[in-house]
Scaffold this motif. Structure first.
Motif, PDB file in Angstrom:
ATOM      1  N   THR A 159     -44.165  44.376  94.760  1.00  0.00           N
ATOM      2  CA  THR A 159     -43.147  43.581  95.445  1.00  0.00           C
ATOM      3  C   THR A 159     -43.140  42.138  94.943  1.00  0.00           C
ATOM      4  N   ASN A 160     -42.002  41.480  95.143  1.00  0.00           N
ATOM      5  CA  ASN A 160     -41.848  40.053  94.914  1.00  0.00           C
ATOM      6  C   ASN A 160     -41.392  39.407  96.221  1.00  0.00           C
ATOM      7  N   VAL A 161     -42.130  38.410  96.668  1.00  0.00           N
ATOM      8  CA  VAL A 161     -41.780  37.684  97.886  1.00  0.00           C
ATOM      9  C   VAL A 161     -41.190  36.343  97.474  1.00  0.00           C
ATOM     10  N   ILE A 162     -40.024  35.998  98.036  1.00  0.00           N
ATOM     11  CA  ILE A 162     -39.355  34.759  97.644  1.00  0.00           C
ATOM     12  C   ILE A 162     -39.242  33.797  98.829  1.00  0.00           C
ATOM     13  N   GLN A 163     -39.262  32.527  98.495  1.00  0.00           N
ATOM     14  CA  GLN A 163     -38.966  31.472  99.459  1.00  0.00           C
ATOM     15  C   GLN A 163     -37.971  30.530  98.792  1.00  0.00           C
ATOM     16  N   VAL A 164     -36.875  30.227  99.484  1.00  0.00           N
ATOM     17  CA  VAL A 164     -35.780  29.448  98.903  1.00  0.00           C
ATOM     18  C   VAL A 164     -35.658  28.119  99.637  1.00  0.00           C
ATOM     19  N   MET A 165     -35.508  27.042  98.852  1.00  0.00           N
ATOM     20  CA  MET A 165     -35.279  25.720  99.431  1.00  0.00           C
ATOM     21  C   MET A 165     -34.330  24.950  98.530  1.00  0.00           C
TER      22      MET A 165
ATOM     23  N   SER B 198     -38.114  33.768 104.331  1.00  0.00           N
ATOM     24  CA  SER B 198     -38.814  34.493 103.287  1.00  0.00           C
ATOM     25  C   SER B 198     -38.368  35.950 103.243  1.00  0.00           C
ATOM     26  N   ARG B 199     -38.172  36.455 102.019  1.00  0.00           N
ATOM     27  CA  ARG B 199     -37.722  37.837 101.869  1.00  0.00           C
ATOM     28  C   ARG B 199     -38.579  38.550 100.826  1.00  0.00           C
TER      29      ARG B 199
ATOM     30  N   ALA C 185     -31.090  39.333  92.793  1.00  0.00           N
ATOM     31  CA  ALA C 185     -30.051  38.554  92.102  1.00  0.00           C
ATOM     32  C   ALA C 185     -28.790  38.455  92.962  1.00  0.00           C
ATOM     33  N   ARG C 186     -28.397  39.555  93.607  1.00  0.00           N
ATOM     34  CA  ARG C 186     -27.214  39.513  94.485  1.00  0.00           C
ATOM     35  C   ARG C 186     -27.437  38.566  95.658  1.00  0.00           C
ATOM     36  N   HIS C 187     -28.657  38.601  96.201  1.00  0.00           N
ATOM     37  CA  HIS C 187     -28.972  37.720  97.326  1.00  0.00           C
ATOM     38  C   HIS C 187     -28.894  36.250  96.904  1.00  0.00           C
ATOM     39  N   LEU C 188     -29.442  35.923  95.748  1.00  0.00           N
ATOM     40  CA  LEU C 188     -29.388  34.530  95.275  1.00  0.00           C
ATOM     41  C   LEU C 188     -27.961  34.112  94.944  1.00  0.00           C
ATOM     42  N   ASP C 189     -27.169  35.024  94.412  1.00  0.00           N
ATOM     43  CA  ASP C 189     -25.773  34.722  94.114  1.00  0.00           C
ATOM     44  C   ASP C 189     -25.024  34.379  95.396  1.00  0.00           C
TER      45      ASP C 189
ATOM     46  N   ALA D 293     -45.365  31.814  98.027  1.00  0.00           N
ATOM     47  CA  ALA D 293     -44.043  31.630  97.418  1.00  0.00           C
ATOM     48  C   ALA D 293     -43.515  30.230  97.693  1.00  0.00           C
ATOM     49  N   ALA D 294     -43.744  29.728  98.922  1.00  0.00           N
ATOM     50  CA  ALA D 294     -43.300  28.379  99.277  1.00  0.00           C
ATOM     51  C   ALA D 294     -44.041  27.325  98.471  1.00  0.00           C
ATOM     52  N   VAL D 295     -45.344  27.527  98.249  1.00  0.00           N
ATOM     53  CA  VAL D 295     -46.134  26.581  97.452  1.00  0.00           C
ATOM     54  C   VAL D 295     -45.636  26.557  96.007  1.00  0.00           C
ATOM     55  N   THR D 296     -45.300  27.740  95.475  1.00  0.00           N
ATOM     56  CA  THR D 296     -44.762  27.813  94.107  1.00  0.00           C
ATOM     57  C   THR D 296     -43.441  27.061  94.001  1.00  0.00           C
ATOM     58  N   ALA D 297     -42.584  27.240  95.012  1.00  0.00           N
ATOM     59  CA  ALA D 297     -41.304  26.512  95.023  1.00  0.00           C
ATOM     60  C   ALA D 297     -41.535  25.008  95.141  1.00  0.00           C
TER      61      ALA D 297
END
Length: 421
Positions: free
Chosen positions: A17-23, A33-34, A47-51, A119-123
């Motif tokens: 899995t890949n866990v993402i955090q967007v800011m 987080s998703r 990719a669709r979610h980010l679009d 993921a948040a720390v990476t962002a």
């Protein structure tokens, strides 16, 4: 560095899995987080979610960062870079060295260990913006070559490890067999030496063998190439006399282990040869003149080219290539004190550093210019002389490598004036 219209995405990459955090560019969280599957289907959904987030939030660019952990991140980044959905936006992908993110997290305090927080720390590390890694590019020409040269790197280091282990077993069988002053053969893993280790189950057999018969055996195994097989036989029998005598059952097991180690080495050597053949085939699509440098053959030139890739991403700047390889020692200075003994940078590309250092070692043996440079650097310090001189010689070699890859001209020996006045 980033504005409110930049979408910052941190990804905690796992095998499944890949866990993402967007800011946004100011650090405000845009979405919860998703989690997405780390495969082609899951990445398409990501990719669709980010679009959708980019369109609905009025963002103008997307920046994605992940730790370059094993190979789990690589096909993920490859698919994102070719995504038709994300092609509508300026997209930048940053593969972080995991140590960089780990150090940044420690600086933030005593944080918990969760996927979403990682993921948040990476962002947040991406948003921080200092000393970002070189953005990922889909190098379809160089990725296959890079896989081959890195596999060769793995095989070579495995071969070194197996040889080291085998030497520890050889010590049990024949105590002084590998001593510099007493060893009977210059190459312990040469054909004749391996025949001795493989065919003589015990040292008693060697000690009790008639001297003339042992000399003839060595001469035949060495294909009559030894200048003084009598001396080889004398040393071998002396080692048989001086060595520890192991109990029979243990001695038999050690002999079998050595034989298996020798088979392991032969297998690795065969694999290395096959990889080098496949590498030569890949190199046919990448014309270059690096192998015109004395001492650099197709193997080392392929390793260097595979890691450097397209020089345009370094702006054809040799300092940027050297920095990418980590060929430097950071200064350690406080007040009036400056340390002479400092650790070499470990933040660069270890594969490129390895191939450049191996190339420097070979070039200094064939080029007077690089030999003199190495000797000069060797004498400048009292500690780590060889390692430091090789790294500095590799750093000097980078300049030549960049020039030849840029101009595609063959190497020309520099004319040094013989005037000593």
């Amino acid at each position: 560095m980033f504005s409110d219209t930049d979408l910052i995405v941190g990804v905690d990459v796992h095998r499944r899995t890949n866990v993402i955090q967007v800011m946004d560019g100011q650090g405000d969280v845009v979405d919860s987080s998703r989690r997405f599957a780390n495969n082609g289907t899951g990445t398409s959904r990501l990719a669709r979610h980010l679009d959708q987030l980019t369109r609905s939030g009025g963002f103008s660019a997307i920046h994605i960062a992940a730790e370059a952990t094993n190979n789990f991140w690589l096909p993920f980044f490859c698919q994102l870079s070719r995504s038709t959905l994300l092609s509508s936006w300026p997209l930048t992908l940053y593969p972080f060295n995991p140590r960089v993110v780990h150090g940044f997290k420690k600086a933030l305090g005593d944080l918990e260990k969760t996927d979403s927080l990682d993921a948040a720390v990476t962002a947040e590390r991406l948003r921080f913006g200092k000393e970002l890694p070189r953005p990922f590019q889909m190098d379809e020409l160089y990725l296959p070559l890079r896989s081959l040269t890195r596999y060769r790197y793995h095989l070579v280091h495995e071969l070194v490890r197996v040889k080291s282990y085998c030497l520890s077993q050889v010590y049990l069988k024949a105590t002084n067999y590998s001593d510099m002053d007493q060893k009977p053969f210059s190459d312990i893993f040469g054909a004749t030496s391996k025949a001795v280790l493989r065919e003589f189950a015990t040292l008693d057999t060697i000690a009790n063998m008639p001297f003339d018969e042992l000399v003839e055996w060595i001469d035949v195994k060495g294909k009559r190439r030894f200048s003084n097989p009598e001396e080889n036989a004398r040393k071998l029998q002396q080692i048989a006399v001086d060595s520890y005598q192991l109990p029979a059952e243990w001695s038999a097991v050690v002999h079998d282990i050595i034989a298996l180690n020798l088979r392991h080495m032969s297998l690795l050597a065969n694999l290395i040869q096959r990889v080098e053949t496949a590498t030569a085939e890949q190199m046919q699509a990448i014309p270059n003149t690096l192998d015109t440098i004395p001492g650099i053959g197709p193997v080392l030139s392929a390793g260097i080219i595979a890691e450097v890739g397209d020089l345009a991403r370094f702006d054809y700047n040799e300092a940027k290539v050297a920095s990418f390889a980590g060929l430097k020692w950071p200064r350690s200075k406080s007040a009036d004190f400056e340390a002479e003994d400092t650790k070499m940078s470990r933040s660069g590309n270890r594969f490129l550093r390895y191939y450049l250092c191996e190339a420097a070692q070979m070039v200094r043996m064939h080029s007077p210019e690089y030999r003199d440079f190495y000797d000069r650097k060797f004498k400048e310090v009292r500690k780590h002389q060889h390692k430091r001189a090789i790294v500095l010689t590799a750093r000097k070699l980078v300049r030549l490598v960049v020039r030849l890859l840029t101009t595609n001209e063959p190497y020309r020996l520099r004319q040094v004036s013989s005037d000593k006045s």
